[in-house]
Design an enzyme around this catalytic site. Sequence first.
Site, short mmCIF file in Angstrom:
data_model
loop_
_atom_site.label_atom_id
_atom_site.label_comp_id
_atom_site.label_asym_id
_atom_site.label_seq_id
_atom_site.Cartn_x
_atom_site.Cartn_y
_atom_site.Cartn_z
N HIS A 1 45.70 43.92 42.44
CA HIS A 1 44.65 43.03 41.95
C HIS A 1 45.12 42.14 40.81
CE1 HIS A 1 43.93 46.08 38.85
NE2 HIS A 1 43.15 45.22 38.22
N HIS B 1 51.78 46.17 39.09
CA HIS B 1 51.23 45.02 38.38
C HIS B 1 52.30 44.25 37.58
CE1 HIS B 1 47.59 46.74 39.71
NE2 HIS B 1 47.30 47.49 38.66
N ARG C 1 55.09 37.30 27.43
CA ARG C 1 55.62 36.57 26.28
C ARG C 1 57.04 36.13 26.59
NH1 ARG C 1 51.82 38.23 21.97
NH2 ARG C 1 52.89 36.74 20.66
N ALA D 1 32.20 53.44 50.54
CA ALA D 1 31.24 52.54 49.91
C ALA D 1 30.54 53.12 48.68
CB ALA D 1 30.18 52.12 50.92
C1 BG6 Z 1 44.56 49.82 37.99
C2 BG6 Z 1 45.08 51.07 37.38
O1 BG6 Z 1 45.41 49.39 39.02
O2 BG6 Z 1 44.48 48.82 37.01
C3 BG6 Z 1 44.22 51.50 36.22
O3 BG6 Z 1 45.11 52.10 38.35
C4 BG6 Z 1 44.04 50.37 35.23
O4 BG6 Z 1 44.81 52.61 35.57
C5 BG6 Z 1 43.60 49.10 35.95
O5 BG6 Z 1 43.07 50.75 34.29
C6 BG6 Z 1 43.59 47.92 35.00
O6 BG6 Z 1 43.00 46.82 35.63
P1 BG6 Z 1 42.27 45.71 34.79
O7 BG6 Z 1 41.97 44.64 35.78
O8 BG6 Z 1 41.04 46.35 34.21
O9 BG6 Z 1 43.22 45.27 33.73
#
Ligand code: BG6
Length: 489
Positions: A179, A241, A347, A13
């Site tokens: 995320h 990602h 793109r 936390a």
């Molecule tokens: C994280 C990476 O998963 O995503 C980081 O570990 C990166 O290196 C980040 O900066 C980027 O996330 P966002 O949401 O700020 O584009």
Amino acid sequence: GDDSTVSITIVGASGDLAKKKIFPALFALYYEDCLPEHFTIFGYARSKMTDAELRDMVSRTLTCRIDKRENCGEKMEQFLKRCFYHSGNYDSEQNFTELDGKLKEHEAGRVSNRLFYLSIPPNIFVDAVKCASRSASSANGWTRVIVEKPFGRDSDSSAALTRSLKQYLEEEQIFRIDHYLGKELVENLSVLRFSNLIFEPLWSRKYIRNVQLIFSEDFGTEGRGGYFDHYGIIRDIMQNHLLQILALFAMETPVSLDAEDIRNEKVKVLRSMRPIHVDDVVVGQYKGHTRGGQSYPGYTDDKTVPEDSLTPTFAAAALFIDNARWDGVPFLMKAGKALHDRRAEIRVQFRHVPGNLYYRNSGTDPDRATNELVIRVQPDEAIYLKINNKVPGLGMRLDRSNLNLLYKARYAKEIPDAYERLVLDAIEGERRLFIRSDELDAAWSLFTPVLKEIGEKKVIPEYYPYGSRGPVGAHYLAARHNVKWGDVG
Ligand code: BG6
């Protein structure tokens, strides 16, 4: 009222992620009335802190989209009353048993559901899962665990981690976060593609020439060098990602919008990908320099990074999907730190109109007049389409103009942070945006061999100055596949 309660425990936390993302997301959800009627939030970490100190930390570090709203302060007061702290070690069953006791008090005999958000480094991950699941899992409701990457650093270590987690949890209890899947425009991809007749039929090799997935940041790894050096940009951004975006972009139409149906299609497309050839990867690392009296640190200037580190902070790669839909279409990825701007975008470059009346005798390369669809994930969310248009006037001159959907202009609503979407989904048991273990395996199978090769051959990264557009090698790579990056000129 509702007869159940949700206890959310943030393990780790006092860490950065908790402060910057998780607490703010929970507060925003609270503010928007999205949290269940009965909920309690517990911070769990090693450092000694009182409830009051935790509350103070949360309110001090809270920067979120709600900040400037009118009744923010009042809502914050109410929210903080539901936040508590328990200090304990991550590998102590006894400390988690104490937590269990506190959770029970708050649950007051209601059906208790428990969500653990593990926001801790990978080396203590499994211990914490073991202790939480043995000593603090729910007796009569659900128990779910959100985990953050890194999920290993190659196929073997990732599989080992999965095996360890599955000693204590069922797959349905594990919510692996990427995320990027919680970002508004990534979530919208499937709406754009599957519910628009002008896009759906075009989504194949027949009309699409190449697809580009671009990630850049205008800052370096400052402060995170220790973590980063062990992973590098390919593991940090591409394998997760960008590959997740690619999978959503390229998958076949799922049977339904059900989480399992979607993830089945993502796994299928990932497994259809051609092994990545080392020649199809360019790696780079940023160098420090001084400009206009200001000095910018190089990657290896970070004290936590070995001076001779070859870890890439930039990479570009060409990927291919060997199936009927995408045969021969290059999917180009580019990801880098310490570049000239911050952006994430997709793109899509379309083919040219065969026998285009306006270009066939003009000596213009027809590929210069193709349509391009840009999905700008961040910043300044937008979807725009480059079309050929007649410049108004008595002559006949064409240019490329944008049909532009700029979110800021179109929607008065703010865009929630990715973590809001994901935490809410985890509370609601919606798994669509979380990574299933077979997806994770497929992603590692694709990248592990090439990562090994780069490591073993000690490939020297191409150096680029902090704040530049990255190594020129990325252009040669694209050119070899007949592609021009759309984000540069
Ligand atoms: C994280 C990476 O998963 O995503 C980081 O570990 C990166 O290196 C980040 O900066 C980027 O996330 P966002 O949401 O700020 O584009």
